[in-house]
Design an enzyme around this catalytic site. Structure first.
Site, PDB file in Angstrom:
ATOM      1  N   GLU A   1       0.812  -1.212   0.000  1.00 53.85           N
ATOM      2  CA  GLU A   1       0.000   0.000   0.000  1.00 53.85           C
ATOM      3  C   GLU A   1       0.849   1.268   0.000  1.00 53.85           C
ATOM      4  O   GLU A   1       0.373   2.338   0.389  1.00 53.85           O
ATOM      5  CB  GLU A   1      -0.932  -0.024   1.205  1.00 53.85           C
ATOM      6  CG  GLU A   1      -1.886  -1.201   1.201  1.00 53.85           C
ATOM      7  CD  GLU A   1      -2.587  -1.385   2.534  1.00 53.85           C
ATOM      8  OE1 GLU A   1      -3.571  -0.669   2.776  1.00 53.85           O
ATOM      9  OE2 GLU A   1      -2.155  -2.227   3.335  1.00 53.85           O
TER      10      GLU A   1
ATOM     11  N   SER B   1      -6.673  -2.230   2.487  1.00 51.22           N
ATOM     12  CA  SER B   1      -6.972  -1.846   1.099  1.00 51.22           C
ATOM     13  C   SER B   1      -7.551  -2.986   0.275  1.00 51.22           C
ATOM     14  O   SER B   1      -7.462  -2.984  -0.948  1.00 51.22           O
ATOM     15  CB  SER B   1      -5.718  -1.288   0.407  1.00 51.22           C
ATOM     16  OG  SER B   1      -5.333  -0.071   1.008  1.00 51.22           O
TER      17      SER B   1
ATOM     18  N   TYR C   1      -9.349   3.067  -4.856  1.00 49.21           N
ATOM     19  CA  TYR C   1      -8.414   4.161  -5.076  1.00 49.21           C
ATOM     20  C   TYR C   1      -8.415   4.732  -6.478  1.00 49.21           C
ATOM     21  O   TYR C   1      -7.675   5.665  -6.761  1.00 49.21           O
ATOM     22  CB  TYR C   1      -7.004   3.706  -4.687  1.00 49.21           C
ATOM     23  CG  TYR C   1      -6.928   3.366  -3.219  1.00 49.21           C
ATOM     24  CD1 TYR C   1      -7.082   4.359  -2.256  1.00 49.21           C
ATOM     25  CD2 TYR C   1      -6.736   2.063  -2.790  1.00 49.21           C
ATOM     26  CE1 TYR C   1      -7.038   4.056  -0.905  1.00 49.21           C
ATOM     27  CE2 TYR C   1      -6.690   1.754  -1.436  1.00 49.21           C
ATOM     28  CZ  TYR C   1      -6.839   2.752  -0.505  1.00 49.21           C
ATOM     29  OH  TYR C   1      -6.805   2.461   0.830  1.00 49.21           O
TER      30      TYR C   1
ATOM     31  N   ARG D   1     -11.159   4.166  11.738  1.00 48.92           N
ATOM     32  CA  ARG D   1     -12.271   3.947  10.809  1.00 48.92           C
ATOM     33  C   ARG D   1     -12.729   2.507  10.962  1.00 48.92           C
ATOM     34  O   ARG D   1     -11.920   1.578  10.910  1.00 48.92           O
ATOM     35  CB  ARG D   1     -11.850   4.195   9.362  1.00 48.92           C
ATOM     36  CG  ARG D   1     -13.050   4.257   8.393  1.00 48.92           C
ATOM     37  CD  ARG D   1     -12.632   4.026   6.955  1.00 48.92           C
ATOM     38  NE  ARG D   1     -12.273   2.632   6.718  1.00 48.92           N
ATOM     39  CZ  ARG D   1     -11.117   2.244   6.172  1.00 48.92           C
ATOM     40  NH1 ARG D   1     -10.206   3.129   5.823  1.00 48.92           N
ATOM     41  NH2 ARG D   1     -10.872   0.958   5.991  1.00 48.92           N
TER      42      ARG D   1
ATOM     43  N   ASP E   1     -15.265  -0.537   9.581  1.00 40.18           N
ATOM     44  CA  ASP E   1     -16.039  -1.011   8.433  1.00 40.18           C
ATOM     45  C   ASP E   1     -17.167  -1.897   8.933  1.00 40.18           C
ATOM     46  O   ASP E   1     -16.937  -2.845   9.707  1.00 40.18           O
ATOM     47  CB  ASP E   1     -15.137  -1.775   7.469  1.00 40.18           C
ATOM     48  CG  ASP E   1     -14.037  -0.897   6.896  1.00 40.18           C
ATOM     49  OD1 ASP E   1     -14.218   0.337   6.861  1.00 40.18           O
ATOM     50  OD2 ASP E   1     -12.997  -1.440   6.480  1.00 40.18           O
TER      51      ASP E   1
ATOM     52  N   GLU F   1     -14.102  -4.897  10.450  1.00 43.80           N
ATOM     53  CA  GLU F   1     -12.724  -4.640  10.857  1.00 43.80           C
ATOM     54  C   GLU F   1     -12.564  -3.171  11.186  1.00 43.80           C
ATOM     55  O   GLU F   1     -13.464  -2.359  10.948  1.00 43.80           O
ATOM     56  CB  GLU F   1     -11.739  -5.037   9.752  1.00 43.80           C
ATOM     57  CG  GLU F   1     -11.949  -4.330   8.433  1.00 43.80           C
ATOM     58  CD  GLU F   1     -11.105  -4.923   7.315  1.00 43.80           C
ATOM     59  OE1 GLU F   1     -10.150  -4.245   6.905  1.00 43.80           O
ATOM     60  OE2 GLU F   1     -11.418  -6.043   6.855  1.00 43.80           O
TER      61      GLU F   1
ATOM     62  N   ASN G   1      -9.539   0.212  11.345  1.00 37.05           N
ATOM     63  CA  ASN G   1      -8.282   0.685  10.788  1.00 37.05           C
ATOM     64  C   ASN G   1      -7.761   1.821  11.645  1.00 37.05           C
ATOM     65  O   ASN G   1      -8.473   2.807  11.864  1.00 37.05           O
ATOM     66  CB  ASN G   1      -8.519   1.161   9.342  1.00 37.05           C
ATOM     67  CG  ASN G   1      -7.238   1.380   8.573  1.00 37.05           C
ATOM     68  OD1 ASN G   1      -6.322   2.032   9.060  1.00 37.05           O
ATOM     69  ND2 ASN G   1      -7.174   0.848   7.373  1.00 37.05           N
TER      70      ASN G   1
ATOM     71  N   GLY H   1      -7.058   5.743   5.353  1.00 36.14           N
ATOM     72  CA  GLY H   1      -6.568   6.438   4.178  1.00 36.14           C
ATOM     73  C   GLY H   1      -7.032   7.886   4.149  1.00 36.14           C
ATOM     74  O   GLY H   1      -8.111   8.218   4.636  1.00 36.14           O
TER      75      GLY H   1
END
Length: 316
Positions: A19, A155, A224, A263, A265, A278, A280, A284
């Site tokens: 990443e 990602s 992305y 963050r 999900d 999950e 983070n 990003g």
């Protein structure tokens, strides 16, 4: 909250993970936003020059915007703290827990969050027990569809939605290209959302959920490269569901001991159940990333928000 005048911040971006490019884009955008509000910022890669640079610069704060192993498994954060420098974001120990999807899911479940049933299988097990027998056991236990993903990673690299038994072997191969342990979880249908949490000094607050709609899997390319995915910020949820996903993200943030920003999900199924997938610790920050979209949906200036995160980290 005391505001530190003109803090000096080092943003860490790049690294050697899969990443890397995403991290570099995140680092540039955060640095530009901070400079727009008067913060002195330098961006550094993670290489042999990093430690001497940090020792020489002695910044007020280090903000890791590294994605992948070294940036999210706590190791670089350990080094920053060993140098006596302050971090923006979650510390090393808690990062290691959040980085492991099976452990994070277990912690979330113990805190009361629903999470899809899963198994965690190292690559070596397939050699020892025989791939066919293990794959048959997965289908028998979890049914189909299932999601196969590396137990550590981000990602959506190495992630596959499997709808037929014949596709499961290749999904495992693709997963093991990015890690030696696979997490296989029962797929949940519903509205996929991401909820960012920020703490600017008065406790963690959930930003508006961002809904993710994509044709096909929400994979690396869909995340992305503009055009593959449609985002709705705020998400098209009922007031009750919006409150439920915000509460779930806050509970995950607190149960995992996260700091500064995160963050989470989630999926909201047709019955209204919120499923934790999950979390983070280094979200990003690119032009298509979810935390910046959530901040803008909340009417927040990115520069002002990032400056508030910096000030909070310096006074925490």
């Amino acid at each position: 909250m005391t505001v530190t005048p003109s803090p000096r911040v080092v943003v860490l971006a790049g690294g050697l993970s899969h990443e890397r490019d995403v991290s570099l884009r995140s680092g540039r955008r955060v640095a530009d936003a901070l400079r727009s509000v008067g913060v002195e910022v330098s961006v550094h890669d993670v290489d042999a020059d990093l430690v001497p640079a940090l020792v020489q610069l002695q910044p007020d704060l280090v903000w890791p915007l590294l994605h992948g192993t070294s940036g999210e498994d706590g190791s670089v954060r350990d080094v920053v703290q060993m140098l006596g420098l302050r971090l923006l974001g979650t510390g090393p120990r808690e990062s290691r827990i959040a980085w492991s999807k099976p452990i994070a899911k277990t912690v979330a479940a113990r805190a009361g969050l629903a999470t899809p049933e899963f198994v965690t299988l190292p690559q070596s097990l397939f050699r020892e027990l025989g791939a066919r027998q293990v794959l048959d056991a997965i289908v028998h236990r979890l049914g189909l569809p299932v999601v196969v993903k590396p137990s550590r990673g981000g990602s959506a690299l190495g992630v596959t939605l499997v709808t037929s038994p014949d596709a499961l072997p290749q999904a495992m191969v693709d997963c093991f290209a990015y890690g030696d342990t696979a997490l296989v979880e029962r797929a949940v249908a519903g509205t996929e959302v991401a909820v960012s949490v920020v703490d600017t000094g008065d406790g963690p607050v959930a930003l508006p959920a961002v809904e993710i709609v994509t044709e096909g899997p929400y994979d690396f390319d869909a995340r992305y490269n503009p055009g593959r995915t449609e985002y709705f910020a705020p998400a098209r949820l009922s007031a009750r569901a919006a409150g439920d996903v915000a509460a779930a993200a806050l509970l995950a943030h607190q149960a995992l001991g996260l700091t500064g920003l995160s963050r989470t999900d989630l999926i909201v199924d047709d019955e209204g159940t919120v499923w934790f997938l999950e979390v983070n610790v280094a979200p990003g920050m690119t032009e298509t990333s979810l935390l910046p979209q959530a901040a803008e949906a909340a009417g927040l200036s990115l520069g002002a928000l990032y400056r508030s995160l910096v000030d909070a980290a310096l006074t925490r």
